[in-house]
Design an enzyme around this catalytic site. Sequence first.
Site, PDB file in Angstrom:
ATOM      1  CG  ASP A 225      -1.964   1.042   1.223  1.00 15.44           C
ATOM      2  OD1 ASP A 225      -2.369   1.456   0.125  1.00 15.44           O
ATOM      3  OD2 ASP A 225      -2.397   1.454   2.325  1.00 15.44           O
TER       4      ASP A 225
ATOM      5  CG  ASP B 209       0.830   7.610  -3.745  1.00 17.75           C
ATOM      6  OD1 ASP B 209       0.643   8.384  -4.707  1.00 17.75           O
ATOM      7  OD2 ASP B 209       0.367   7.815  -2.608  1.00 17.75           O
TER       8      ASP B 209
ATOM      9  N   GLY C 116      -7.468   8.921   6.803  1.00 17.89           N
ATOM     10  CA  GLY C 116      -7.566   9.163   8.234  1.00 17.89           C
ATOM     11  C   GLY C 116      -8.989   9.222   8.756  1.00 17.89           C
TER      12      GLY C 116
ATOM     13  N   GLY D 258      -9.062   6.179   1.361  1.00 18.22           N
ATOM     14  CA  GLY D 258      -9.719   7.068   2.317  1.00 18.22           C
ATOM     15  C   GLY D 258     -11.190   6.773   2.483  1.00 18.22           C
TER      16      GLY D 258
ATOM     17  CB  THR E 155     -11.290  -0.676   5.328  1.00 19.18           C
ATOM     18  OG1 THR E 155     -12.352  -0.472   4.397  1.00 19.18           O
ATOM     19  CG2 THR E 155     -11.807  -0.410   6.741  1.00 19.18           C
ATOM     20  CG  ASP E 156      -5.235   1.493   8.285  1.00 14.96           C
ATOM     21  OD1 ASP E 156      -5.323   0.687   9.221  1.00 14.96           O
ATOM     22  OD2 ASP E 156      -4.213   2.155   8.066  1.00 14.96           O
TER      23      ASP E 156
END
Length: 305
Positions: free
Chosen positions: A80, A102, A179, A209, A252-253
Amino acid sequence: MLVTGLEILRKARAEGYGVGAFNTNNMEFTQAILEAAEEIKSPVILALSEGAMKYGGRALTRMVVALAQEARVPVAVHLDHGSSYESVLKALREGFTSVMIDKSHEDFETNVRETKRVVEAAHAVGVTVEAELGRLAGIEEHVAVDEKDALLTNPEEARIFMERTGADYLAVAIGTSHGAYKGKGRPFIDHPRLARIAELVPAPLVLHGASAVPQELVERFRAAGGEIGEASGIHPEDIKKAISLGIAKINTDTDLRLAFTALVRETLGKNPKEFDPRKYLGPAREAVKEVVKSRMELFGSVGRA
């Protein structure tokens, strides 16, 4: 079974459902994610950030890859937000089957050049690649983007970018943010922009996100002594609509972290004499599993394995 990201996501895009990419940092998170996937027969993506790899070292990456190989559902192990070519090579050596480069914070030509370089290396060993175009607000590992600097993905640029780089799936910026703090009220999601991107880009699209930040989890975290500001997440209906428009991978984190920490705090708060980690990590693992299941149900991936 361990498969590439594209094997999972191509089918998801074609059949109109989403697949969760869940971040893991340890054994308990990894077990919770895989157990949830097996119990409801869903494909899944195990995501490790550079921070997770630094934290857990080769012991973590080897464990995640081994558990993915043993799983009874399709699993991709994904890097990721890889920040560099070197970081991607490290993940390839560790047996990852999906990598993200990224360079969305760089100018367009730099992003194209660096992404193409990664694609050539990854494809040479049968691994598929996620790239990103546009910037999400918030903080994600090595990149911090202020709200005013967040740039939404340009549909025509997305088409050109994918044609020039050969990337397999594309993370798009359509209003979500990294976040737990996504502004007040229901965050704006630019669905018309997403629809136009999907018209021009047939590859699977990715939503970063996208955590829901459920208020019940926020309240449980606070009630157990945790401190958190006015956290908010992406509305479930906005996720469903995005999937119908071409989003195939949803990250999802935050939700997992909230659930895990809330349960650890609750357990230790109720049992101040407890010092056996199994007694508080076990319930926390179960809480993560329930969150993962609920996300899979939302994404429509249940029974798709």
